[in-house]
Design a protein around this motif. Structure first.
Motif, PDB file in Angstrom:
ATOM      1  N   ILE A 171     -12.951  35.509  72.323  1.00  0.00           N
ATOM      2  CA  ILE A 171     -13.634  34.956  71.145  1.00  0.00           C
ATOM      3  C   ILE A 171     -13.173  35.678  69.871  1.00  0.00           C
ATOM      4  O   ILE A 171     -13.078  35.070  68.802  1.00  0.00           O
ATOM      5  CB  ILE A 171     -15.175  34.999  71.284  1.00  0.00           C
ATOM      6  N   ARG A 194      -9.881  34.164  68.981  1.00  0.00           N
ATOM      7  CA  ARG A 194     -10.065  32.834  68.387  1.00  0.00           C
ATOM      8  C   ARG A 194     -10.542  32.939  66.944  1.00  0.00           C
ATOM      9  O   ARG A 194     -10.077  32.211  66.071  1.00  0.00           O
ATOM     10  CB  ARG A 194     -11.059  32.005  69.203  1.00  0.00           C
ATOM     11  N   VAL A 211     -14.821  23.911  66.048  1.00  0.00           N
ATOM     12  CA  VAL A 211     -14.083  23.388  67.204  1.00  0.00           C
ATOM     13  C   VAL A 211     -12.984  24.353  67.645  1.00  0.00           C
ATOM     14  O   VAL A 211     -12.641  24.406  68.828  1.00  0.00           O
ATOM     15  CB  VAL A 211     -13.543  21.961  66.969  1.00  0.00           C
ATOM     16  N   ARG A 249     -14.511  26.823  69.946  1.00  0.00           N
ATOM     17  CA  ARG A 249     -14.855  26.221  71.233  1.00  0.00           C
ATOM     18  C   ARG A 249     -13.642  25.669  71.977  1.00  0.00           C
ATOM     19  O   ARG A 249     -13.791  25.144  73.083  1.00  0.00           O
ATOM     20  CB  ARG A 249     -15.891  25.117  71.026  1.00  0.00           C
ATOM     21  N   LEU A 253     -11.686  23.038  71.239  1.00  0.00           N
ATOM     22  CA  LEU A 253     -11.764  21.585  71.374  1.00  0.00           C
ATOM     23  C   LEU A 253     -10.611  20.886  70.663  1.00  0.00           C
ATOM     24  O   LEU A 253     -10.591  20.787  69.441  1.00  0.00           O
ATOM     25  CB  LEU A 253     -13.106  21.078  70.818  1.00  0.00           C
TER      26      LEU A 253
END
Length: 140
Positions: free
Chosen positions: A56, A59, A108, A111, A113
């Motif tokens: 995380i 990201r 997104v 996550r 996505l």
């Protein structure tokens, strides 16, 4: 609200959007006591430095880098757009779309996505191109 005031509001919103990436990183690191730098591990009472960042955290860092590639140029274009007196209604429409797209892009991205990450990135870039067109029309 004037276009300049709206520009200021959008700038503050985008600041907090970017700052949220740092908050995500800090919360992830402190809650898991996972720090890659020895001084942070020592300061926060971790058993030692971690060999790698948490997923995380990676990201959030990637989303931050993407923001750095997109938000500054938008802010420059938006300021020129307002300063030149381009279509006033456009400032409210375009700036809102850009800010919402960047917020959704980060959500997104965090996550994982796809294709939504690319879609929201595309909305933001499209707004920058539209601002460029308005600016060129105003100066040519």
């Amino acid at each position: 609200m004037t276009e300049y005031q709206f520009y200021a509001l959008i700038t503050v919103i985008l600041f907090f959007k970017m700052f949220s990436n740092s908050v995500v990183q800090a919360l992830a690191r402190t809650s898991s006591k996972t720090f890659v730098t020895p001084e942070d591990a020592k300061f926060f009472g971790a058993p030692g430095p971690a060999p790698d960042e948490l997923p995380i955290v990676k990201r959030a860092a990637a989303a931050w880098r993407n923001d750095l590639e997109n938000i500054p140029i938008f802010l420059f274009l938006a300021m020129i757009y307002v300063t030149l007196g381009c279509w006033p209604g456009g400032a409210f429409i375009y700036f809102t779309i850009f800010a919402v797209a960047r917020i959704l892009h980060t959500i997104v991205y965090m996550r994982g996505l796809q294709p939504w990450r690319t879609v929201f990135y595309g909305f933001g870039i499209t707004i920058c191109v539209i601002l460029c067109v308005h600016i060129l029309i105003a100066v040519l």
